[in-house]
Design an enzyme around this catalytic site. Structure first.
Site: not given
Ligand SMILES: [Zn+2]
Ligand SMILES: [Zn+2]
Length: 303
Positions: A66-67, A142, A269
């Site tokens: 998603d990035h 993360h 987000h």
């Molecule tokens: Zn993300």
């Molecule tokens: Zn992520």
């Protein structure tokens, strides 16, 4: 000079018709910067009238789909549409390999140069600067190696108050010294710099902090930032899930903003479980009042 941020995608995980996944366009004194490039970003750029052939720099936070999944399509379109100018991409290790491999096995030859700059650091690190901007990488916490980015406007020479030139009969050397911030020293007296220069406008700064657990030391790295984007994937009702997946809640984002002394906080987000964002906003607002939840297409002036 424009200093403007445009949100291209504000959702997480999977793009849908209401929210694209993470991507932002930053026009920083005519440096044209794309931050993250989730799937569908080239359509979002068109939708919000950003000329993508004029992009010069791309900063990718991490290698979750998603990035960055939109990068192949965007770069392919740039080439098909006749781009010849180089594109610089800052990203964690691995993106260059993935992108080059994709183009190799599909026999795509680009008509312009892609220059990759690998970001790899465990502390706040300056990764790019020119005469107007400096960019720092901020290692986040993360499930994948992930970086936030801090964009700071550099200090400029001071402007002279023209009426003072006559009054003090300033010489050229004295004017140049005053522009550099020095006092004017004469045999008989010192003219303080503040008497002959105009008060400078505050400098612009923007911190992009996405996909991270709550890390209190982040606030020290972005002290007094003017605009802070911090992910708020969940509310505190899903605190456990936030911890397990390496994300933050709206309350935690607000705690970072207040500890940093930020001027404004914008949240994004969002997990697709939130059909509307009022619960996230209600959670952040008692802690940090100048906060809002972003929508795709929304713009923010950095000054
Ligand atoms: Zn993300
Ligand atoms: Zn992520």
């Amino acid at each position: 000079m424009p200093l403007k941020l445009t949100i291209l995608g504000s959702g997480s995980a999977v793009p849908n018709l209401n929210r694209g996944v993470t991507a932002q366009f930053l026009n920083f004194n005519e440096r044209r910067i794309l931050i993250d490039c989730g799937e569908g970003t080239q359509l979002q750029l068109r939708r919000f009238k950003v000329k993508f052939q004029r992009l010069q720099y791309v900063f990718i936070s991490h290698l979750h789909g998603d990035h960055f999944l939109g990068l192949f399509g965007l770069v392919s379109s740039m080439s098909l549409l006749g781009r010849t100018k180089k594109l610089k991409i800052f990203a964690p290790e691995g993106l260059e390999e993935v992108v080059r491999h994709q183009f190799k096995v599909t026999n795509v030859y680009l008509d312009f140069e892609l220059e990759f700059i690998t970001v790899k650091t465990k502390a706040k690190t300056l990764i790019f600067e020119d005469n107007s901007i400096e960019v720092y990488a901020l290692p986040l916490k993360h499930r994948a190696e992930c970086y936030g980015y801090l964009f700071n406007e550099k200090e400029k020479d001071l402007n002279i108050d023209k009426s003072r030139i006559k009054e003090f009969k300033l010489t050229l050397d004295e004017i140049l010294a005053a522009k550099r911030g020095e006092d004017v020293e004469r045999k008989d007296k010192v003219i303080p710099n503040s008497d002959i220069t105009l008060t400078p406008e505050p400098l612009a700064s923007y911190a992009f902090c996405t996909d991270t657990s709550y890390i209190p030391h982040l606030a020290d790295w972005i002290k007094n930032v003017r605009l802070l984007y911090h992910e708020a994937t969940f509310t505190n009702a899903h605190l456990k899930r936030a911890k397990a997946t390496g994300h933050s809640t709206a309350e935690q984002a607000a705690l970072i903003a207040i500890a940093a002394g930020a001027e404004q906080l914008i949240l994004g987000h969002f997990s697709s479980r939130y059909k509307e964002t009022s619960a996230l906003l209600e959670e952040a607002k008692p802690i940090f009042d100048k906060v809002l939840c972003v929508e795709d297409g929304q713009s923010f002036h950095l000054k």
